[in-house]
Design a protein around this motif. Structure first.
Motif, PDB file in Angstrom:
ATOM      1  N   ILE A  20       0.813  -1.215   0.000  1.00  0.00           N
ATOM      2  CA  ILE A  20       0.000   0.000   0.000  1.00  0.00           C
ATOM      3  C   ILE A  20       0.847   1.266   0.000  1.00  0.00           C
ATOM      4  O   ILE A  20       0.627   2.141  -0.827  1.00  0.00           O
ATOM      5  CB  ILE A  20      -0.980  -0.013   1.187  1.00  0.00           C
ATOM      6  N   ALA A  27      -7.815  10.339  -6.561  1.00  0.00           N
ATOM      7  CA  ALA A  27      -6.790  10.645  -5.563  1.00  0.00           C
ATOM      8  C   ALA A  27      -5.673  11.471  -6.160  1.00  0.00           C
ATOM      9  O   ALA A  27      -5.046  12.273  -5.492  1.00  0.00           O
ATOM     10  CB  ALA A  27      -6.223   9.358  -4.996  1.00  0.00           C
ATOM     11  N   THR A  38     -13.161 -12.487 -17.333  1.00  0.00           N
ATOM     12  CA  THR A  38     -14.427 -11.976 -16.798  1.00  0.00           C
ATOM     13  C   THR A  38     -15.419 -11.716 -17.906  1.00  0.00           C
ATOM     14  O   THR A  38     -16.616 -11.828 -17.722  1.00  0.00           O
ATOM     15  CB  THR A  38     -14.209 -10.676 -16.001  1.00  0.00           C
ATOM     16  N   GLN A  51     -12.020  -3.393 -12.217  1.00  0.00           N
ATOM     17  CA  GLN A  51     -10.889  -2.555 -12.599  1.00  0.00           C
ATOM     18  C   GLN A  51     -11.303  -1.095 -12.636  1.00  0.00           C
ATOM     19  O   GLN A  51     -10.544  -0.196 -12.297  1.00  0.00           O
ATOM     20  CB  GLN A  51     -10.417  -2.944 -14.008  1.00  0.00           C
ATOM     21  N   ASP A 107     -13.560  -4.352 -16.918  1.00  0.00           N
ATOM     22  CA  ASP A 107     -14.757  -4.687 -16.151  1.00  0.00           C
ATOM     23  C   ASP A 107     -14.922  -3.712 -14.982  1.00  0.00           C
ATOM     24  O   ASP A 107     -14.058  -2.882 -14.733  1.00  0.00           O
ATOM     25  CB  ASP A 107     -14.669  -6.133 -15.656  1.00  0.00           C
ATOM     26  N   HIS A 150      -4.410   0.126 -15.034  1.00  0.00           N
ATOM     27  CA  HIS A 150      -5.858   0.118 -15.143  1.00  0.00           C
ATOM     28  C   HIS A 150      -6.352   0.247 -16.562  1.00  0.00           C
ATOM     29  O   HIS A 150      -7.384  -0.298 -16.913  1.00  0.00           O
ATOM     30  CB  HIS A 150      -6.455   1.237 -14.294  1.00  0.00           C
ATOM     31  N   SER A 151      -5.612   0.995 -17.377  1.00  0.00           N
ATOM     32  CA  SER A 151      -6.093   1.115 -18.744  1.00  0.00           C
ATOM     33  C   SER A 151      -5.740  -0.113 -19.533  1.00  0.00           C
ATOM     34  O   SER A 151      -4.763  -0.782 -19.279  1.00  0.00           O
ATOM     35  CB  SER A 151      -5.450   2.296 -19.455  1.00  0.00           C
ATOM     36  N   GLU A 152      -6.511  -0.344 -20.544  1.00  0.00           N
ATOM     37  CA  GLU A 152      -6.240  -1.454 -21.448  1.00  0.00           C
ATOM     38  C   GLU A 152      -4.896  -1.323 -22.092  1.00  0.00           C
ATOM     39  O   GLU A 152      -4.189  -2.284 -22.319  1.00  0.00           O
ATOM     40  CB  GLU A 152      -7.254  -1.389 -22.551  1.00  0.00           C
ATOM     41  N   PRO A 167     -11.584   0.764 -18.808  1.00  0.00           N
ATOM     42  CA  PRO A 167     -10.612  -0.132 -18.172  1.00  0.00           C
ATOM     43  C   PRO A 167     -10.984  -1.610 -18.244  1.00  0.00           C
ATOM     44  O   PRO A 167     -10.212  -2.437 -17.829  1.00  0.00           O
ATOM     45  CB  PRO A 167     -10.611   0.321 -16.709  1.00  0.00           C
ATOM     46  N   PHE A 215       2.233   1.791  -3.318  1.00  0.00           N
ATOM     47  CA  PHE A 215       1.197   2.247  -4.232  1.00  0.00           C
ATOM     48  C   PHE A 215       0.980   3.735  -4.057  1.00  0.00           C
ATOM     49  O   PHE A 215       0.893   4.481  -5.031  1.00  0.00           O
ATOM     50  CB  PHE A 215      -0.090   1.473  -3.961  1.00  0.00           C
ATOM     51  N   GLY A 236      -8.581   6.368   0.963  1.00  0.00           N
ATOM     52  CA  GLY A 236      -7.752   6.309  -0.224  1.00  0.00           C
ATOM     53  C   GLY A 236      -8.283   7.073  -1.406  1.00  0.00           C
ATOM     54  O   GLY A 236      -7.636   7.145  -2.435  1.00  0.00           O
ATOM     55  N   ALA A 241      -8.355  -2.982   1.068  1.00  0.00           N
ATOM     56  CA  ALA A 241      -7.686  -1.794   0.538  1.00  0.00           C
ATOM     57  C   ALA A 241      -8.374  -1.268  -0.707  1.00  0.00           C
ATOM     58  O   ALA A 241      -8.627  -0.079  -0.820  1.00  0.00           O
ATOM     59  CB  ALA A 241      -6.225  -2.118   0.233  1.00  0.00           C
ATOM     60  N   PHE A 242      -8.675  -2.149  -1.642  1.00  0.00           N
ATOM     61  CA  PHE A 242      -9.106  -1.665  -2.942  1.00  0.00           C
ATOM     62  C   PHE A 242     -10.580  -1.867  -3.228  1.00  0.00           C
ATOM     63  O   PHE A 242     -11.096  -1.295  -4.167  1.00  0.00           O
ATOM     64  CB  PHE A 242      -8.268  -2.343  -4.037  1.00  0.00           C
ATOM     65  N   THR A 287      -8.050   5.867  -8.201  1.00  0.00           N
ATOM     66  CA  THR A 287      -6.705   6.390  -8.387  1.00  0.00           C
ATOM     67  C   THR A 287      -6.724   7.773  -9.021  1.00  0.00           C
ATOM     68  O   THR A 287      -6.035   8.685  -8.590  1.00  0.00           O
ATOM     69  CB  THR A 287      -5.921   5.457  -9.305  1.00  0.00           C
ATOM     70  N   ARG A 316       1.810   6.601  -6.689  1.00  0.00           N
ATOM     71  CA  ARG A 316       0.681   7.440  -7.082  1.00  0.00           C
ATOM     72  C   ARG A 316       1.051   8.898  -6.985  1.00  0.00           C
ATOM     73  O   ARG A 316       0.717   9.705  -7.846  1.00  0.00           O
ATOM     74  CB  ARG A 316      -0.526   7.114  -6.206  1.00  0.00           C
ATOM     75  N   THR A 371     -11.230   0.802  -9.296  1.00  0.00           N
ATOM     76  CA  THR A 371      -9.881   1.020  -8.801  1.00  0.00           C
ATOM     77  C   THR A 371      -9.233   2.172  -9.541  1.00  0.00           C
ATOM     78  O   THR A 371      -8.599   3.044  -8.962  1.00  0.00           O
ATOM     79  CB  THR A 371      -9.036  -0.242  -8.993  1.00  0.00           C
ATOM     80  N   LYS A 372      -9.410   2.158 -10.845  1.00  0.00           N
ATOM     81  CA  LYS A 372      -8.798   3.226 -11.623  1.00  0.00           C
ATOM     82  C   LYS A 372      -9.444   4.571 -11.290  1.00  0.00           C
ATOM     83  O   LYS A 372      -8.753   5.579 -11.167  1.00  0.00           O
ATOM     84  CB  LYS A 372      -8.953   2.954 -13.116  1.00  0.00           C
TER      85      LYS A 372
END
Lengths: 287, 782, 377
Positions: A133, B99, A243, B89, B86, A227-229, B84, A136, B521, B740-741, B96, A140, B92-93
């Motif tokens: 964490i 933040a 998924t 994801q 599904d 996170h991005s593709e 992103p 991260f 967060g 956390a996420f 971020t 970030r 979470t993005k």
């Protein structure tokens, strides 16, 4: 312990084991080559122990690859490229930094060396999640999230496990080789570059292979940072694919893509196997 | 032959090099163009973020097309779209980006998270943005929040589509079983009768599949006139109808063969099972499955007829609304443009084209009642039923704590997916919520974390340390040669030393500090609140999931480590022989371990599938001889067999350990074994007295590595079970990740991490202490 | 070539271990000096101090008048040949030989220099001269044919030559050898010894050599430094070390087979009493003071005699045949004795014989393992 049992007895458990080990992979291959209907069929009614693919649908692979991400094919290519870049960079960085630090631990006398070495051994016991964490948050704050940087940069600071391996190895190189180099006016940096690295090829090979496999298959770190593709690695892309294509009608595609992600590791495995076997061919040491 | 191998190797090498060069080129180009594409000129750039879940490619395409149309209508505005993947994801993005202070302008928001994000000030109020009356009220109200309760107050999102739920039925099967087709006001009795009759058809046909997601469960309760939350939104499980309704469901699933399926537990998409034509009914689902179901061929092409029936009634007629909205960031640099985009995205044109896709129901009343949506020609023909259901439909509003619904789902899973006792699940859930409410963490306001003081203290400490280090370095009587050597030593070790501070020591300290905060967060670090040891208190005293995860992890450790090491050692002993073909066998045993990762998890998901998975298919005949059935690894029998499944999977991966043991065996001088042999020792004795002692350090090393590794199981659990059912496979690290996420509780997660650290250190220390010899200092220059 | 001076040099390790006791040593220009002694006597440490691989705790070391205590090994202008050759395994023989030279060239490749014609020609000149030196050294050692090979393809003797060549090529002020022949088999060792001596004569170089093999020391050195437990026992020519050992240790260390020792005492009648025997001392030692002392007699100084005057009765335990001579291992009341003599027939194990030391072959030592030699009057 050299086995002195007679052959047939030995071959039995070994073969069974090999079969158990290899069959899931083989099965995966078989399913990946079925038609959608066959795959669906075999999954739901349990008649899936077909050993040979009857009607191999190689097109499944093309289709699976094109369905990765939102744009056809580019999703897969992005993931592939990202994985390759990250893996190659991390392998190189690990080898270079670990061998460098190991040289210091193995051969240079400095105060506090033993203490730091024990500390380093202790850090091998550290679960990665403790720093997960804060790291991260740190990345970030640097704006590095959703880039490949957090996956690559830490490798440049050495990895305790491989530093340890290199150090054990370097400690076995005769002191006189280093002394000869010192007399030949080599600085330590040069000694590392011109003597330690070329000599420690076996360890480098092992480091490269282990690191490659670990990074290529790593899932948690990319999951957190990417996170991005566009930035995804193969592991993350495969998970997203899973998924999206979790239905029974897509199992052949899912298996096909999984096989694709496994191919580099398999190839590497076969290539590197020989290398492990090559011994230390140096003649610098007595006898 | 050798030539062939040689050529092959060169080709492979060449390909690898080419691939690498290409990969670097591609990534480099991408990154560089990102760096250099700063100015978009004088056009306004808006950032839109969404996901494509059930809609997949089609939904993605629709958004793309909509945005392109917008750009055409509004030259001067450029829209950048991010998808992103599904929804997991996605959030979470989003978290971020928020933040980092760079949220998208317009983005998807689901109603469950409105409280969290609204309270964090990340959503712009939208009451003025559109004409609310033209939209379906329940859908709109879902996105209202007044600071404490959802459903009323300021509007924070505009629903883009919605759906009510019901069952999709296979009309052909109904006819075959001679069961009358469902009416719009059918009852649960009708439902179960139909399911039973259809199940009697045999031949692998099942009556129905009911999914039991948290919000669906609430809808089921509503059809019996009851809910788990009272009028004030407080948890109230006292009404006996709750227990009876759920018990009835449990009984249907577990006490009757074939009536209900348990496919969902397998990570398998139940809707896709419907497509096989062997399922009488599936649901309760909303409109989102329609595009996929439309691929079912008509009867004369080997398919079947299907249609939709709304949720059956119990003592009442009820339904639930699922909806997703577009939200807007309050900090958008171009608010008017963003609002225009927002209006466009929920406007008439967009809703019409989306509706034609069949994915969901338009939220604009006018569009919903037009033929853009209602079209009896295309299946399902019963389109009106969705709309009619709105009258008695509600949105399942949850308490603001995001963990509530997840926990509810987990506890319900225990009963509804693994058949465990309902009363204990209900009381367990109730107890959990009570504890959480009562915990100081939930209630009090805490002071802000004094970061500035902490920073000042750390800087001072660092300076002191620095002076100290410099003083020590300067002092000491060292000759110039030694000093030069010392400098060189530190220089070479610099990478690791820097890494130690930056990537290890610093984060560990920060982790400890974080463990004493409450922080979601989402905002910058400054929003963290200082809670002292409250997190730890809650973990040890109240958190049942924590205990569960410890149990699961300990179970795994105790199984996997000894088993794995014994297996690896045995394999190494076997493969140490110098017989023909041993090379091949060694490769075969080692190969699987290079494949660990997502691919392997996917593979084993299908290996361990209860119904038709590779393992159970193999076990079925064997166990059948004893009158036993193979276990449902990740479903009903997950509590007992879930972890062993992972341990079995781990066995597949022992190739690495095996290789290390092999190397160790090689290093045992042959003479030792020969001498023992001459002394009359048989194989086992030789193993115990010569081999094992000589392997001592290696066994220890491998063992410790395996121990540490086993505490960090994550990927397999994440992909295969997500920790479920309930918490049966909730490994410790997975729980940490969730906290956390998924639940936005960084402080709590940090506390969990620290506890893990202490546990691992203690265990390792214990193991080391009880075995003495490990670290050799051979080769170190004295 | 240069001389090397050690003044009051001592070495203590970090743990407090005193490896080398304070010593003074003066090595002349062009001398072949051998440091010899059993393992752990401090000879290697001394050598390494001269090389700069160990720090000097006390005293100063000077090479050609320049104090080099704080000078880096690479700056001392010395060359070292190691016991295990220390060849760079990934370089060819030629590479190994030229490595040190390349490190010292005054014009290392620099990008800037590439564009300067003057620099380029100076570089070319340098590389050419390096090549010449390498070839010359290779020729001198007979390894020209091996220049393209890698160390792992060479035999032990060839590797040793390459190690030697590496030292040669540097044209140093002094050559330092750290037990270079210990890893070779016996026959090769003897061959290489001869070659080394010839090389020394050819080059006229200062050579400092460490070995634990006293025979090697004796054949190679101009002078020997016998060391024991960190203390210098004797510095002298081989001849004098052999014939006039400074103490019992040196006497027992040098010479094969080992000198025979009798521990007894001298009585007032200048007779030596030991184990019930009474032997008269040779004239040279008649005036030695009475009291306990040790007599040493080399095996080749014991004769088989027939009369029992001053003789030691022994019985033959075993006979070792050495070609041109035989060694008799005998038991007597004074202990086990070794006698080296010309081969003769008629001797068998178990025979009773009489031995007598020659007049010149008797050495007297103070009692104790390190007893100093008593000089003759």
């Amino acid at each position: 312990m050299r086995s002195s049992r007679s052959n047939p007895v030995w071959y039995l458990p070994v073969s069974i084991g090999a079969l158990l080990m290899l069959f899931p992979i083989w099965w995966m291959l078989v399913v990946s080559l079925k038609t959608e209907a066959d795959a669906k069929q075999s999954m739901s009614s349990g008649e899936m122990l077909q050993v040979l693919p009857g009607n191999p649908q190689w097109g499944n692979y093309a289709q699976a690859v094109s369905e990765v991400g939102t744009e056809p094919v580019t999703g897969f290519l992005d993931a592939l490229a990202n994985s390759i870049v990250v893996t190659v960079l991390v392998v190189a960085a690990t080898i270079l930094s670990s061998s460098l630090v190991a040289t210091a631990f193995a051969r240079i006398r400095f105060r506090g060396r033993n203490g730091f070495f024990i500390l380093m051994l202790a850090t091998m016991m550290l679960p990665a999640q403790v720093t997960m964490i804060p790291l991260f948050l740190f990345f970030r704050s640097l704006g590095w999230v959703d880039t490949l940087l957090p996956l690559v940069v830490p490798a440049f600071f050495g990895s305790a496990f491989f530093i340890f391996m290199y150090r054990q190895f370097i400690a076995q190189i005769p002191e006189s080789l280093f002394e000869a180099a010192r007399i030949d006016r080599c600085g330590w940096f040069e000694i590392w570059w011109r003597i330690v690295l070329p000599l420690s090829r076996p360890v480098t090979a092992i480091t490269a292979v282990f690191t490659f496999i670990f990074v290529w298959n790593d899932f948690m770190t990319p999951l957190i940072y990417l996170h991005s593709e566009e930035q995804a690695t193969i592991a993350v892309a495969l998970n997203s694919f899973r998924t999206q294509f979790s239905g029974i009608e897509d199992v052949h595609l899912l298996m096909a893509l999984s096989v694709v992600t496994m191919v580099p590791c398999i190839v590497l495995f076969f290539a590197a196997q020989r290398h492990f076997i090559e011994g230390l061919g140096s003649g610098a040491v007595k006898g | 032959m050798r030539l062939v191998t040689s050529i092959v190797r060169w080709i492979v090498l060449g390909c690898a090099v080419l691939l690498t060069v290409w990969a670097f080129g591609r990534v480099g180009y991408r990154e560089l163009s990102r760096v250099f594409s700063g100015g978009a000129g004088d056009s306004i750039e808006l950032v839109v973020m969404h996901w494509s879940g059930g809609g997949g490619q089609q939904e993605d395409q629709i958004v793309e097309d909509t945005l392109s149309a917008f750009e055409r209508e509004h030259p001067g505005i450029v829209v950048r779209r991010i998808n992103p993947g599904d929804s997991g994801q996605y959030f979470t993005k989003l978290q971020t980006m928020m933040a980092a202070g760079e949220p998208p302008d317009v983005f998807y928001m689901d109603f469950e998270r409105i409280p969290t994000f609204a309270s964090a000030g990340q959503l712009a109020p939208l009451d003025e943005a559109i004409a609310v009356e033209e939209y379906f009220t329940p859908a709109v109200d879902a996105f209202r929040f007044d600071g404490t309760r959802q459903g009323r107050g300021t509007l924070y999102g505009i629903p883009k589509d919605f759906t009510t739920v019901g069952f999709y039925y296979n009309a052909s099967l109904f006819r075959r079983a001679g069961v009358p087709l469902p009416e719009d006001d059918w009852t649960w009795d009708d439902f179960i009768t139909a399911a039973r009759r259809i199940a009697e058809l045999g031949d692998g046909v099942r009556g129905a599949e009911i999914v039991t997601w948290p919000w669906i469960v609430r809808a089921l309760l509503w059809t019996e006139g009851v809910d788990i939350l009272d009028a004030e939104g407080e948890l109230d499980l006292s009404d006996p109808r709750i227990a009876s309704t759920l018990e009835r469901l449990r009984a249907w699933r577990f006490d009757e063969e074939n009536t209900l399926l348990g496919a969902e537990a397998e990570g398998l998409d139940p809707s896709s099972l419907f497509l096989t034509g062997r399922l009488g009914m599936v649901g309760p689902f909303g409109r989102w499955v329609v595009p996929s179901f439309r691929s079912i061929p008509p009867v004369d092409e080997g398919g079947f007829d299907w249609n939709f029936a709304p949720l059956p009634r119990g003592s009442e007629q009820a339904n639930v609304i699922a909806t997703v909205a577009w939200g807007m960031s309050p900090t958008s640099p171009h608010p008017e443009a963003a609002q225009r985009l927002l209006a466009w995205l929920v406007g008439r044109e967009t809703q019409e084209s989306q509706s034609r896709l069949g994915l969901a129901i338009p939220t604009l009343r006018s569009v919903a009642y037009s033929d853009a949506f209602i079209d009896a020609e295309v299946a399902p023909s019963n389109d009106r039923a969705y709309l009619d259901a709105v009258e008695h439909a509600r949105v399942a509003v949850w308490p603001t704590d995001p963990e509530f619904s997840t926990q509810f789902g987990r506890w319900m899973d225990l009963t509804l997916r693994t058949g465990r006792d309902l009363d204990s699940s209900l009381s367990g859930f109730g107890g959990w919520w009570r504890d959480k409410q009562a915990s100081p963490l939930a209630n009090r306001d805490f002071p802000a974390m004094p970061w500035s003081i902490i920073v000042i203290i750390s800087v001072v400490l660092l300076f002191v340390l620095g002076f100290f280090a410099v003083a020590v370095a300067r002092g000491g009587r060292l000759s110039t040669a030694r000093r030069a050597e010392e400098r060189a030593g530190y220089l070479l070790a610099m990478p690791w030393l820097i890494g130690l501070v930056l990537l290890l020591a610093g984060p560990i300290v920060l982790s400890f500090l974080l463990s004493m905060t409450r922080w979601n967060g989402l905002g910058p670090l400054g929003t963290a609140e200082y809670v002292g040891f409250a997190n730890y208190h809650r973990i040890f005293v109240e958190d049942t999931t924590f205990r569960e995860s410890l149990r699961v992890t300990a179970y795994y450790v105790l199984l996997a480590v000894p088993l794995g090491q014994a297996f690896a050692l045995g394999a190494a002993l076997l493969l140490n022989a110098r017989l023909r073909g041993v090379e091949f066998f060694r490769a075969a045993w080692y190969l699987p371990s290079v494949l660990a990762g997502v691919g392997m998890s996917v593979l084993f998901l299908w290996v361990f599938k209860s119904d038709g998975g590779l393992l159970n298919t193999l076990l079925d005949p064997v166990l059948g001889l004893f009158g036993l059935e193979p276990p449902e690894w990740f479903n009903r029998d997950a509590r007992l067999f879930g972890v062993p499944a992972f341990a079995l999977m781990n066995l597949w991966l022992i190739g690495g350990s095996m290789m290390i043991y092999l190397a160790g065996l090689r290093n045992i001088p042959e003479e030792l074994n020969e001498a023992a042999s001459i002394d009359g020792a048989r194989a086992w004795r030789r193993f115990r007295s010569v081999t094992l002692p000589m392997l001592g350090p290696i066994v220890l090393f491998n063992g410790i590595m395996a121990l540490i590794g086993s505490f960090q199981v994550f990927t397999q659990a994440f992909i295969m079970t997500s920790g479920g059912p309930g918490d049966d496979t909730r490994f410790y690290v997975l729980y940490l990740y969730n906290k956390a996420f998924d639940f936005y509780d960084m402080g709590y997660a940090s506390a969990l991490a620290w506890i893990l650290l202490v546990v691992v250190l203690l265990l390792t220390g214990l193991v080391l202490r009880t075995s003495g010899r490990f670290v050799h200092y051979e080769g170190l220059r004295q | 070539m240069a001389n090397v001076q050690l003044q009051q040099v001592g070495k203590t390790y970090d743990g407090g271990v005193r490896a080398v006791e304070t010593m003074d040593l003066s090595i002349a220009d062009g001398e072949f000096l051998v440091l010899v002694g059993p393992s752990g006597c401090g000879k290697s440490t001394t050598l390494r101090m001269i090389a700069g691989l160990e720090e000097v705790t006390d005293g100063t070391i000077s090479i050609d008048g320049r104090v080099v205590n704080d000078v880096h090994p690479s700056e001392r202008d010395i060359a070292m040949v190691f016991q295990n050759y220390a060849l760079y395994p990934h370089m060819t023989v030629a590479g190994n030989l030229s490595f040190g030279l390349e490190r010292r060239r005054r014009h290392p490749s620099r990008l800037r220099g590439l564009f300067d014609a003057g620099y380029r020609s100076a570089r070319r000149e340098e590389l050419r001269s390096i090549r010449e030196r390498v070839e010359k050294a290779a020729r001198m050692l007979g390894i020209e044919a091996l220049l393209g090979r890698h160390p792992r393809e060479l035999s032990g003797g060839q590797r040793q030559r390459v190690a030697l060549g590496r030292a040669l090529v540097r044209d140093p002020k002094a050559f330092l050898f750290d037990e270079p022949l210990s890893n070779l088999d016996a026959k090769l060792r003897v061959e290489m010894r001869t070659e080394l001596r010839i090389l020394h004569r050819q080059l006229g170089a200062t050579m400092i050599y460490v070995t634990h093999d006293q025979e090697e020391a004796m054949t190679l050195g101009d002078r020997l430094v016998v060391m024991h437990d960190g203390i210098v026992q004797q510095v002298d020519t081989p001849d004098r070390v052999y014939r006039e050992p400074a103490n019992r240790f040196v006497a027992s260390f040098v010479g094969t087979p080992t000198m025979n020792f009798f521990e007894g005492s001298v009585d007032s009648a200048a007779r030596f009493q030991v184990a019930g025997l009474s032997l008269s001392l040779p004239a040279a030692h008649r005036s030695t003071p009475a009291g306990p002392c040790t007599i040493g007699v080399r095996p080749d100084a014991l004769e088989l005699v027939s009369d029992s005057e001053n003789a030691i009765p022994c019985s033959i335990e075993t006979i070792e045949f050495l070609g041109d001579r035989i060694d008799l291992i005998l038991n007597s009341d004074v202990g086990r004795l070794v006698c080296r003599t010309a081969p003769r027939s008629g001797l068998a194990e178990g025979d009773a014989v009489l031995l007598r030391p020659t007049e010149a072959g008797v050495h007297l030592f103070e009692p104790g393992p390190d007893g100093a030699r008593r000089s003759k009057s």
